[in-house]
Design an enzyme around this catalytic site. Structure first.
Site, PDB file in Angstrom:
ATOM      1  N   ASP A   1      -8.414  -5.623 -17.854  1.00  0.00           N
ATOM      2  CA  ASP A   1      -7.619  -4.605 -16.842  1.00  0.00           C
ATOM      3  C   ASP A   1      -7.822  -5.565 -15.722  1.00  0.00           C
ATOM      4  OD1 ASP A   1      -7.492  -2.141 -18.038  1.00  0.00           O
ATOM      5  OD2 ASP A   1      -9.432  -2.765 -18.481  1.00  0.00           O
TER       6      ASP A   1
ATOM      7  N   ASP B   1      -2.905  -2.128 -12.329  1.00  0.00           N
ATOM      8  CA  ASP B   1      -3.247  -1.768 -13.389  1.00  0.00           C
ATOM      9  C   ASP B   1      -4.083  -0.670 -13.815  1.00  0.00           C
ATOM     10  OD1 ASP B   1      -3.127  -1.665 -16.259  1.00  0.00           O
ATOM     11  OD2 ASP B   1      -4.123  -2.398 -16.607  1.00  0.00           O
TER      12      ASP B   1
ATOM     13  N   GLU C   1       1.607  -1.454 -12.035  1.00  0.00           N
ATOM     14  CA  GLU C   1       2.094  -0.668 -13.976  1.00  0.00           C
ATOM     15  C   GLU C   1       2.536   0.934 -13.732  1.00  0.00           C
ATOM     16  OE1 GLU C   1       0.705  -2.360 -17.105  1.00  0.00           O
ATOM     17  OE2 GLU C   1       0.399  -0.395 -18.039  1.00  0.00           O
TER      18      GLU C   1
END
Length: 177
Positions: free
Chosen positions: A144, A12, A72
């Protein structure tokens, strides 16, 4: 020699905080390996942040030896400067993965949430809860890190689906053809 498990590194990306999550895939089973965050120093210049991300992610790759990576994709923010910073951080992440010769798969936040939670408008807390559920964790990872684990789980789900689809079939207009 066949690989008995596939190790997936989920990322991420962020310019200040980049989450990572590592899972092993054993058939239908997903096993937690590790997760955490790479933090860039407060007040660091962009080149300093990029170096921290490259070094940190390179260390994660060396330590956990993943077979594949899932990242992502950047979403467009209302703040162009923030979007640009996120894109640059993502570029550093992709560079580290490319330098490690890892196959890279990319997913939107919507795809990740749909795959892990069941709907694309899920809140961070819902993502965290479903990561805990799917990986049978005893505690809740930082947001996260949980997002990175969700990216890895999304990739695991897509791998499973791709393995079940007969050769030659593709998705067109939302339908298998």
């Amino acid at each position: 020699m066949a690989i008995s498990a596939v190790r997936v590194l989920g990322i991420d990306p962020g310019s200040r905080l980049t989450g990572f999550g590592v899972i092993d895939l054993h058939g239908q089973e997903r096993r937690y390996v590790a997760s955490g965050c790479i933090r860039t120093p407060q007040g660091a210049t962009l080149p300093e942040r990029i170096k921290v991300l490259l070094d940190g992610l390179s260390e994660v790759v060396m330590l956990y030896a993943p077979h594949e990576a899932a990242v992502e994709q950047v979403f467009v923010n209302v703040n162009p400067a923030a979007t640009l910073m996120l894109g640059q951080a993502r570029g550093a992440v992709l560079s580290a993965l490319v330098l490690a010769s890892l196959p890279i798969h990319e997913y939107t936040a919507l795809q990740v949430k749909q795959s892990v939670v069941g709907h694309g408008k899920a809140a961070k807390e819902q993502v965290q809860a479903m990561v805990v559920h799917h990986l049978r964790l005893s505690g809740t990872p930082q947001a996260d890190a949980a997002d990175a684990l969700a990216v890895a789980l999304c990739h695991a789900n897509h791998r499973t689906m791709a393995a079940r689809v007969p050769r030659g079939l593709t998705v067109k207009g939302g339908r298998w053809v």
